[in-house]
Design an enzyme around this catalytic site. Structure first.
Site, PDB file in Angstrom:
ATOM      1  N   TYR A  36       0.830  -1.206   0.000  1.00 19.67           N
ATOM      2  CA  TYR A  36       0.000   0.000   0.000  1.00 19.67           C
ATOM      3  C   TYR A  36       0.859   1.248   0.000  1.00 19.67           C
ATOM      4  O   TYR A  36       2.064   1.183   0.225  1.00 19.67           O
ATOM      5  CB  TYR A  36      -0.964  -0.007   1.188  1.00 19.67           C
ATOM      6  N   LYS A  70       6.484  -1.893   1.936  1.00 19.26           N
ATOM      7  CA  LYS A  70       5.288  -1.340   2.602  1.00 19.26           C
ATOM      8  C   LYS A  70       4.121  -2.307   2.403  1.00 19.26           C
ATOM      9  O   LYS A  70       3.215  -2.065   1.599  1.00 19.26           O
ATOM     10  CB  LYS A  70       4.988   0.058   2.047  1.00 19.26           C
ATOM     11  N   GLU A 129      11.324   2.449  14.658  1.00 20.23           N
ATOM     12  CA  GLU A 129      10.474   3.502  14.073  1.00 20.23           C
ATOM     13  C   GLU A 129       9.134   3.451  14.787  1.00 20.23           C
ATOM     14  O   GLU A 129       8.907   2.595  15.636  1.00 20.23           O
ATOM     15  CB  GLU A 129      10.315   3.299  12.562  1.00 20.23           C
ATOM     16  N   LEU A 133      11.037   1.277   7.387  1.00 18.12           N
ATOM     17  CA  LEU A 133      10.495   1.835   6.149  1.00 18.12           C
ATOM     18  C   LEU A 133      11.292   3.080   5.759  1.00 18.12           C
ATOM     19  O   LEU A 133      11.624   3.904   6.615  1.00 18.12           O
ATOM     20  CB  LEU A 133       9.021   2.201   6.343  1.00 18.12           C
TER      21      LEU A 133
END
Ligand code: PDD
Length: 287
Positions: free
Chosen positions: A33, A149, A182, A207
């Site tokens: 996505y 992702k 993260e 990411l």
């Protein structure tokens, strides 16, 4: 206001938009996505998100998505039909529909493509940013390819829920060495006691945030010092400032971590300035 979703070539009323029960996204989280923020009906950091979408698809060998030009038209049309001026547009691309079986379906199985858009007034984010938000820490339970992702977000969901239950806006995930990786849907940053900006290196299984990259360019332009190096939870708690970045939160000043106040408990000057600069640039360059 009625919403509209794009599904595999057609626009449907949101409540009637469906995918097949044997979609591989549904059965295996076999899909990817992207999220773009929308300003004045246009997408910010367009190329960065589009390039990352194609990289995620390539890494998983999901083929057959329409051309970039066609996809851009679909994204714009979905924004337009939903009358989104400020908000988000979301795309999900899965390996398509096939009888449930773990290996990839036959060559030529078309991917499933869903696009949705929704309003999210900037004023809401600005109100949070003016006060600063709380984060909590949570173990990072994810796999070894967090650079892709994927829609396989269960560890992120559990981390964000844990944050919500503690009244925090975000969970910063922590690896086995006690280093922050993260946020559950954001990249994590601190400004250390020497005034140096710190954020984890993207080679280290996180990411490659598009907002992160844009903010890095702003940091350089501002002549600030940056080190792409992971930090511990204790270092974060002792930081002068903290913030996180994402397409949905832009630059979000963080004023507490696990209940420990950061700095003087107010959004820091550097985080606040970077938010202003990022928003100006994102709006100006949106397409
Ligand atoms: N999240 N890290 C993770 C795990 C993310 O899911 C995201 C984005 C980011 C920030 O990346 P970017 O700056 O490119 O948005 C970092 C999106 C917004 C989401 O899941 O809704």
């Amino acid at each position: 206001m009625s919403r509209v979703a794009y599904v595999n070539g057609q626009y449907h009323p949101h409540g009637q938009a469906t995918i097949h029960v044997e979609d591989r996204g549904f059965q295996f989280a076999d899909g990817v996505y992207e999220v773009w923020s929308v300003f004045d009906g246009r997408m910010a950091d367009f190329d960065g998100h589009m390039t990352r979408l194609h990289r995620s698809l390539d890494e998983l060998q999901i083929r057959g998505l329409m051309s970039r030009e066609a996809l851009m038209r679909v994204l714009h049309e979905t924004i337009r039909r939903n009358r989104v001026v400020e908000g988000l547009v979301y795309i999900q691309v899965t390996r398509g529909t096939a009888r449930r079986d773990h290996p990839f379906p036959p060559e030529g199985t078309p991917p499933s493509v869903v696009v949705t858009a929704r309003s999210l007034p900037l004023s809401k984010g600005n109100a949070s940013a003016a006060k600063g938000v709380a984060v909590v820490t949570h173990p990072d339970l994810r796999w070894g390819r967090c650079d892709i992702k994927t829609v396989g977000l269960l560890p992120n969901v559990l981390a964000k829920q844990a944050a919500k239950e503690k009244g925090a806006s975000e969970a910063w995930m922590v690896d086995d060495m006690g280093l922050v990786t993260e946020g559950s849907s954001t990249n994590a940053w601190i400004i250390d006691e020497n005034g140096k900006l710190r954020t984890r290196d993207t080679q280290a299984n996180i990411l490659r945030g598009i907002t992160r990259a844009a903010v890095m360019a702003l940091i350089e332009a501002e002549g600030l010092e940056l080190e792409e190096r992971a930090f511990t939870v204790d270092e974060a708690k002792c930081a002068r400032e903290a913030f996180y970045t994402s397409a949905s939160g832009y630059v979000m000043p963080t004023v507490s971590i696990d209940g420990t106040t950061i700095g003087d408990g107010k959004p820091g000057p550097i985080a606040t300035r970077l938010r202003t600069l990022y928003l100006e640039q994102a709006r100006r360059d949106a397409i």
